[in-house]
Scaffold this motif. Structure first.
Motif, PDB file in Angstrom:
ATOM      1  N   ASN A   6     -10.710   6.970   0.483  1.00 35.92           N
ATOM      2  CA  ASN A   6     -10.622   8.428   0.615  1.00 35.92           C
ATOM      3  C   ASN A   6     -10.574   9.084  -0.828  1.00 35.92           C
ATOM      4  O   ASN A   6      -9.515   8.884  -1.275  1.00 35.92           O
ATOM      5  CB  ASN A   6      -9.608   8.787   1.379  1.00 35.92           C
ATOM      6  CG  ASN A   6      -9.654  10.181   1.715  1.00 35.92           C
ATOM      7  OD1 ASN A   6      -9.880  10.889   0.785  1.00 35.92           O
ATOM      8  ND2 ASN A   6      -8.833  10.732   2.690  1.00 35.92           N
ATOM      9  N   LYS A   7     -11.656   9.150  -1.090  1.00 34.88           N
ATOM     10  CA  LYS A   7     -11.916   9.702  -2.755  1.00 34.88           C
ATOM     11  C   LYS A   7     -11.292  11.175  -2.690  1.00 34.88           C
ATOM     12  O   LYS A   7     -10.824  11.508  -4.005  1.00 34.88           O
ATOM     13  CB  LYS A   7     -13.516   9.767  -3.007  1.00 34.88           C
ATOM     14  CG  LYS A   7     -13.953   8.565  -3.024  1.00 34.88           C
ATOM     15  CD  LYS A   7     -15.489   8.411  -3.374  1.00 34.88           C
ATOM     16  CE  LYS A   7     -15.854   6.921  -3.305  1.00 34.88           C
ATOM     17  NZ  LYS A   7     -17.069   6.841  -4.129  1.00 34.88           N
ATOM     18  N   ASP A   8     -10.756  11.671  -1.606  1.00 35.31           N
ATOM     19  CA  ASP A   8      -9.994  12.882  -2.055  1.00 35.31           C
ATOM     20  C   ASP A   8      -8.556  12.829  -2.393  1.00 35.31           C
ATOM     21  O   ASP A   8      -7.900  13.445  -2.858  1.00 35.31           O
ATOM     22  CB  ASP A   8     -10.109  13.975  -0.793  1.00 35.31           C
ATOM     23  CG  ASP A   8     -11.401  14.249  -0.370  1.00 35.31           C
ATOM     24  OD1 ASP A   8     -12.072  14.425  -1.484  1.00 35.31           O
ATOM     25  OD2 ASP A   8     -11.886  14.624   0.889  1.00 35.31           O
ATOM     26  N   ILE A   9      -7.988  11.594  -2.001  1.00 35.75           N
ATOM     27  CA  ILE A   9      -6.658  11.109  -2.221  1.00 35.75           C
ATOM     28  C   ILE A   9      -6.656  10.291  -3.618  1.00 35.75           C
ATOM     29  O   ILE A   9      -5.629  10.265  -4.298  1.00 35.75           O
ATOM     30  CB  ILE A   9      -5.976  10.261  -0.960  1.00 35.75           C
ATOM     31  CG1 ILE A   9      -6.201  11.437   0.058  1.00 35.75           C
ATOM     32  CG2 ILE A   9      -4.889   9.827  -1.381  1.00 35.75           C
ATOM     33  CD1 ILE A   9      -5.613  10.517   1.432  1.00 35.75           C
ATOM     34  N   CYS A  10      -7.581   9.401  -4.011  1.00 37.32           N
ATOM     35  CA  CYS A  10      -7.612   8.403  -4.836  1.00 37.32           C
ATOM     36  C   CYS A  10      -7.488   9.308  -6.202  1.00 37.32           C
ATOM     37  O   CYS A  10      -8.584  10.167  -6.500  1.00 37.32           O
ATOM     38  CB  CYS A  10      -8.826   7.703  -4.907  1.00 37.32           C
ATOM     39  SG  CYS A  10      -8.918   6.496  -6.103  1.00 37.32           S
ATOM     40  N   THR A  11      -6.865   8.947  -7.044  1.00 38.05           N
ATOM     41  CA  THR A  11      -6.395   9.697  -8.366  1.00 38.05           C
ATOM     42  C   THR A  11      -7.545   9.409  -9.188  1.00 38.05           C
ATOM     43  O   THR A  11      -7.944  10.266 -10.287  1.00 38.05           O
ATOM     44  CB  THR A  11      -5.158   9.667  -9.065  1.00 38.05           C
ATOM     45  OG1 THR A  11      -4.951   8.111  -9.215  1.00 38.05           O
ATOM     46  CG2 THR A  11      -3.998  10.213  -8.077  1.00 38.05           C
ATOM     47  N   SER A  34     -12.963   5.571  -8.449  1.00 38.55           N
ATOM     48  CA  SER A  34     -12.191   4.917  -7.163  1.00 38.55           C
ATOM     49  C   SER A  34     -13.051   3.655  -6.809  1.00 38.55           C
ATOM     50  O   SER A  34     -14.132   3.525  -7.248  1.00 38.55           O
ATOM     51  CB  SER A  34     -12.334   5.944  -6.072  1.00 38.55           C
ATOM     52  OG  SER A  34     -13.763   6.352  -5.837  1.00 38.55           O
ATOM     53  N   CYS A  52      -1.789   0.128  -1.748  1.00 33.85           N
ATOM     54  CA  CYS A  52      -2.238   1.440  -2.324  1.00 33.85           C
ATOM     55  C   CYS A  52      -1.205   2.452  -2.463  1.00 33.85           C
ATOM     56  O   CYS A  52      -0.685   3.017  -1.327  1.00 33.85           O
ATOM     57  CB  CYS A  52      -3.745   1.921  -1.668  1.00 33.85           C
ATOM     58  SG  CYS A  52      -3.925   3.443  -2.838  1.00 33.85           S
ATOM     59  N   MET A  54      -1.199   5.322  -3.417  1.00 30.97           N
ATOM     60  CA  MET A  54      -1.675   6.657  -2.991  1.00 30.97           C
ATOM     61  C   MET A  54      -2.336   6.749  -1.506  1.00 30.97           C
ATOM     62  O   MET A  54      -2.212   8.001  -1.184  1.00 30.97           O
ATOM     63  CB  MET A  54      -2.744   7.019  -3.976  1.00 30.97           C
ATOM     64  CG  MET A  54      -2.520   7.077  -5.267  1.00 30.97           C
ATOM     65  SD  MET A  54      -1.104   8.078  -6.030  1.00 30.97           S
ATOM     66  CE  MET A  54      -1.659   9.718  -5.516  1.00 30.97           C
ATOM     67  N   ALA A  56      -4.940   5.694  -0.456  1.00 32.51           N
ATOM     68  CA  ALA A  56      -6.393   6.147  -0.394  1.00 32.51           C
ATOM     69  C   ALA A  56      -7.169   5.107   0.231  1.00 32.51           C
ATOM     70  O   ALA A  56      -8.352   5.367   0.579  1.00 32.51           O
ATOM     71  CB  ALA A  56      -6.907   6.500  -1.738  1.00 32.51           C
ATOM     72  N   GLU A  58      -8.042   3.192   3.665  1.00 35.28           N
ATOM     73  CA  GLU A  58      -7.780   3.438   5.155  1.00 35.28           C
ATOM     74  C   GLU A  58      -8.432   2.684   6.047  1.00 35.28           C
ATOM     75  O   GLU A  58      -9.577   2.374   5.544  1.00 35.28           O
ATOM     76  CB  GLU A  58      -7.920   4.872   5.457  1.00 35.28           C
ATOM     77  CG  GLU A  58      -7.151   5.929   4.438  1.00 35.28           C
ATOM     78  CD  GLU A  58      -7.818   7.539   4.734  1.00 35.28           C
ATOM     79  OE1 GLU A  58      -9.064   7.544   4.979  1.00 35.28           O
ATOM     80  OE2 GLU A  58      -7.079   8.337   4.225  1.00 35.28           O
TER      81      GLU A  58
END
Length: 63
Positions: A6-11, A34, A52, A54, A56, A58
């Motif tokens: 999930n690239k919206d969550i990965c910093t 990511s 993980c 974060m 991220a 799933e």
């Protein structure tokens, strides 16, 4: 089931810790981007999902 990032969550600002714990080297990361899941290698063990920090990585139903 497949594993997705999930690239919206990965910093995307560090070396991915989950890449290092994958027993079959199914996660690849370029720079600090990511990681990508190499589905042909992934055995869906879930170690990366649970590792993980974060959240991220799933599990996702295959389409």
């Amino acid at each position: 089931m497949i594993i997705k990032v999930n690239k919206d969550i990965c910093t995307q600002d560090h070396s991915c810790l989950a890449v290092k714990i994958c027993p079959v080297y199914a996660l690849k990361q370029t720079g600090f981007g990511s990681p990508n899941v190499l589905e042909e290698r992934c055995v869906k063990c879930g170690k990366c999902v649970y590792y993980c920090p974060m959240g991220a990585l799933e599990f996702e139903d295959e389409e």
